[in-house]
Design an enzyme around this catalytic site. Structure first.
Site, PDB file in Angstrom:
ATOM      1  N   HIS A 256      56.944  35.479  40.634  1.00  0.00           N
ATOM      2  CA  HIS A 256      55.914  34.650  41.254  1.00  0.00           C
ATOM      3  C   HIS A 256      54.563  34.806  40.547  1.00  0.00           C
ATOM      4  O   HIS A 256      53.563  34.245  41.002  1.00  0.00           O
ATOM      5  CB  HIS A 256      55.796  35.057  42.733  1.00  0.00           C
ATOM      6  CG  HIS A 256      55.079  34.084  43.595  1.00  0.00           C
ATOM      7  ND1 HIS A 256      53.928  34.408  44.287  1.00  0.00           N
ATOM      8  CD2 HIS A 256      55.321  32.781  43.887  1.00  0.00           C
ATOM      9  CE1 HIS A 256      53.513  33.365  44.970  1.00  0.00           C
ATOM     10  NE2 HIS A 256      54.338  32.361  44.750  1.00  0.00           N
TER      11      HIS A 256
ATOM     12  N   LYS B 279      51.405  34.482  37.945  1.00  0.00           N
ATOM     13  CA  LYS B 279      50.726  33.449  37.161  1.00  0.00           C
ATOM     14  C   LYS B 279      49.761  34.168  36.226  1.00  0.00           C
ATOM     15  O   LYS B 279      48.730  34.686  36.652  1.00  0.00           O
ATOM     16  CB  LYS B 279      49.947  32.490  38.061  1.00  0.00           C
ATOM     17  CG  LYS B 279      50.811  31.673  39.021  1.00  0.00           C
ATOM     18  CD  LYS B 279      50.984  32.336  40.339  1.00  0.00           C
ATOM     19  CE  LYS B 279      51.640  31.355  41.332  1.00  0.00           C
ATOM     20  NZ  LYS B 279      52.358  32.039  42.392  1.00  0.00           N
TER      21      LYS B 279
ATOM     22  N   ASP C 146      44.757  35.933  22.924  1.00  0.00           N
ATOM     23  CA  ASP C 146      44.192  36.760  21.849  1.00  0.00           C
ATOM     24  C   ASP C 146      43.778  38.155  22.297  1.00  0.00           C
ATOM     25  O   ASP C 146      43.075  38.853  21.558  1.00  0.00           O
ATOM     26  CB  ASP C 146      42.976  36.069  21.224  1.00  0.00           C
ATOM     27  CG  ASP C 146      43.352  34.831  20.427  1.00  0.00           C
ATOM     28  OD1 ASP C 146      44.563  34.605  20.242  1.00  0.00           O
ATOM     29  OD2 ASP C 146      42.443  34.101  20.004  1.00  0.00           O
TER      30      ASP C 146
ATOM     31  N   HIS D  58      46.174  27.531  49.644  1.00  0.00           N
ATOM     32  CA  HIS D  58      47.201  28.275  48.927  1.00  0.00           C
ATOM     33  C   HIS D  58      46.639  29.523  48.259  1.00  0.00           C
ATOM     34  O   HIS D  58      47.382  30.304  47.679  1.00  0.00           O
ATOM     35  CB  HIS D  58      47.829  27.355  47.867  1.00  0.00           C
ATOM     36  CG  HIS D  58      49.033  27.918  47.180  1.00  0.00           C
ATOM     37  ND1 HIS D  58      48.994  28.425  45.894  1.00  0.00           N
ATOM     38  CD2 HIS D  58      50.320  28.048  47.597  1.00  0.00           C
ATOM     39  CE1 HIS D  58      50.199  28.841  45.544  1.00  0.00           C
ATOM     40  NE2 HIS D  58      51.028  28.627  46.551  1.00  0.00           N
TER      41      HIS D  58
ATOM     42  N   LYS E  90      45.179  33.200  47.397  1.00  0.00           N
ATOM     43  CA  LYS E  90      45.527  34.549  47.816  1.00  0.00           C
ATOM     44  C   LYS E  90      44.357  35.454  47.420  1.00  0.00           C
ATOM     45  O   LYS E  90      44.295  35.991  46.307  1.00  0.00           O
ATOM     46  CB  LYS E  90      46.808  35.026  47.132  1.00  0.00           C
ATOM     47  CG  LYS E  90      48.025  34.083  47.338  1.00  0.00           C
ATOM     48  CD  LYS E  90      48.146  33.079  46.251  1.00  0.00           C
ATOM     49  CE  LYS E  90      49.495  32.398  46.162  1.00  0.00           C
ATOM     50  NZ  LYS E  90      50.070  31.844  47.336  1.00  0.00           N
TER      51      LYS E  90
ATOM     52  N   ASP F 233      34.654  44.908  52.299  1.00  0.00           N
ATOM     53  CA  ASP F 233      33.280  45.398  52.342  1.00  0.00           C
ATOM     54  C   ASP F 233      32.367  44.518  51.486  1.00  0.00           C
ATOM     55  O   ASP F 233      32.551  43.311  51.431  1.00  0.00           O
ATOM     56  CB  ASP F 233      33.232  46.874  51.949  1.00  0.00           C
ATOM     57  CG  ASP F 233      33.973  47.748  52.968  1.00  0.00           C
ATOM     58  OD1 ASP F 233      34.183  47.274  54.105  1.00  0.00           O
ATOM     59  OD2 ASP F 233      34.359  48.877  52.622  1.00  0.00           O
TER      60      ASP F 233
END
Length: 473
Positions: free
Chosen positions: A218, A220, A225, A391, A393, A398
């Protein structure tokens, strides 16, 4: 005669169900999952046996051995050889130990580095503009990994960008998940390969993956470079630009990182690439002293000895003293994470969770609704995002810590998927995330504890039934 055949078939199904139940008891990752599978397989093998072939597998070898060997030896691959001085490299770039997150580093055998420049990329337009710009500037290599790649407008823009770099003689390595990108047409991949792009589907089993829906990659990740890396919640498809109703507009977040931690993004990609291809992608050391932020790359998955994703959230929530703000499309926490959220609220921490008001997966949405109600009873404030599907995450802790990554608050992320996130300690960056989330909460409706009680009885029963599927959601 037909009755005899039917009787033997039923007997055979029940026998297979009993054998599968024994397998579930021995190999399920949780006691709840073992009980649910075993009960269903013994009593209703006609219904549960086929789903168990797809969803019941809970262990795999090969990748596990490779991953754990590398964790123990703590190295990064570099041009076909080990990087024997990686320990010294980490020590040179590690900040003074932050006790709040040291347990996470010890669990994952990684470290927090200083000297990073961070860019918050809000929504798909900003994220992909930055990623395409970085790809266009690549002079040495492009390493790209998505859970989903679609053959649509954005997917073809990505394809064109990769083809241009390959035509310029730049090594381009692409990974996509074989299940997440199940509808990616062969001609899309063929054109990349014919033009020199190295592109492969990810699967935990090299030779037997037809019935394996668990253990999806899952993550991404984009590394260009060695000088910059990207991680977050966005995949490559038009819906991530908000172009596909009814979930549009699509709300998501990515982060661009420059600094030493890019080497750990590389390490995550290199391990997956080596598993799939048996080869090592090109490597260049990251730039140093790019900014003031401290960053730890948190790569978790079912190959870890511990349930690292769940433990990561648990420890991060326990570290909070003032606030924990979380956005997640799926709010189906396990007991340890849910307990951490409730305890944080009880000790006076400002705990907020932002979830969608529109479902993309009906069963998960129903389970999330029940968890949202129970959270409000403990002082956790839960909000539903109005404008479209959320969507992203993201977690804000704090006044100085922000997490951006691919991890959802559900069992798949906790135990079944390979995930990755960037944990960042920097007051300036946290202030940017706070501003972003404040606007998101302003566009949301707070869940009232009385909402659940007002629901029709059968609706409440349906929510309880949906939660029973926690182990496979």
């Amino acid at each position: 005669m037909w009755l005899t055949i039917i009787a033997f078939a039923a007997l055979g199904l029940h026998a297979a169900g009993v054998l599968a139940a024994m397998h579930a008891v021995m190999h399920a990752r949780t006691a709840q999952g073992a009980f649910a599978w075993a009960l269903g397989l013994v009593l209703l093998p006609y219904v549960t046996l086929v789903p168990y072939l797809f969803l019941g597998e809970s262990h795999f070898s090969g990748y596990v051995d490779l991953h754990r060997q590398r964790q123990e030896r703590r190295f990064v691959l570099c041009n076909g050889t080990e990087w024997p001085d990686r320990g010294a490299y980490l020590k040179r770039h590690a900040v003074a130990n932050d006790e709040r997150y040291s347990a996470i580093g010890n669990m994952l055998k990684t470290g927090m580095h200083g000297g990073h420049a961070l860019t918050l990329l809000i929504d798909g337009e900003a994220a992909f503009a930055s990623m395409f710009e970085a790809i266009a500037r690549a002079e040495h290599y492009v390493l790209l990994q998505f859970f989903i790649i679609h053959d649509d407008e954005l997917g073809r823009r990505l394809q064109t960008a990769l083809l241009e770099r390959a035509a310029a003689g730049i090594p381009v390595c692409v990974l996509y998940d074989s299940i997440g990108s199940h509808d990616l047409p062969r001609h899309y991949v063929a054109r990349l390969r014919e033009s020199g792009v190295q592109v492969h589907p990810f699967a935990t089993r090299r030779w037997r993956n037809r019935f394996q829906l668990n253990f999806r990659n899952h993550r991404k990740v984009l590394v260009v470079d060695g000088y910059c890396g990207f991680v977050g919640g966005l995949n490559a498809g038009d819906e991530y630009l908000g172009l596909k109703p009814p979930l549009a507009p699509w709300r998501d977040t990515h982060i661009r990182i420059e600094g030493p931690a890019v080497a750990d993004l590389y390490r995550s990609f290199a391990e997956d690439w080596d598993w799939v291809t048996g080869e090592q992608p090109p490597f260049r050391p990251p730039h140093e002293h790019c900014g003031n932020a401290q960053t730890m790359i948190v790569a978790t998955g079912p190959a870890d000895r511990q349930e690292s994703c769940s433990l990561f959230f648990t420890q991060a929530i326990h570290a909070a003293r003032e606030r924990v703000w979380i956005t997640t499309p799926y709010f189906v926490p396990d007991q340890s994470v849910f307990s951490a959220l409730r305890l944080a609220a009880f000790r006076g921490v400002d705990v907020r969770v932002l979830i969608p008001c529109r479902p993309d997966h009906r069963t998960v949405f129903m389970a999330s609704t029940l968890y949202a109600h129970e959270a409000t009873l403990c002082g956790v404030r839960v909000f539903r995002y109005r404008p479209g599907f959320i969507h992203q995450k993201v977690m804000l802790i704090d006044s100085d810590t922000a997490v951006v990554g691919s991890m959802n608050l559900d069992n798949r992320s906790f135990r079944l998927n390979f995930e990755i996130a960037s944990l960042n300690v920097d007051e300036a960056f946290a202030a940017e995330v706070e501003k972003m989330l404040t606007e998101d909460f302003a566009n949301a409706d707070e869940v009232n504890p009385e909402e659940y009680r007002r629901l029709p009885y059968l609706k409440r029963v349906a929510l309880q039934v949906a939660r029973m599927f926690d182990p496979v959601l």
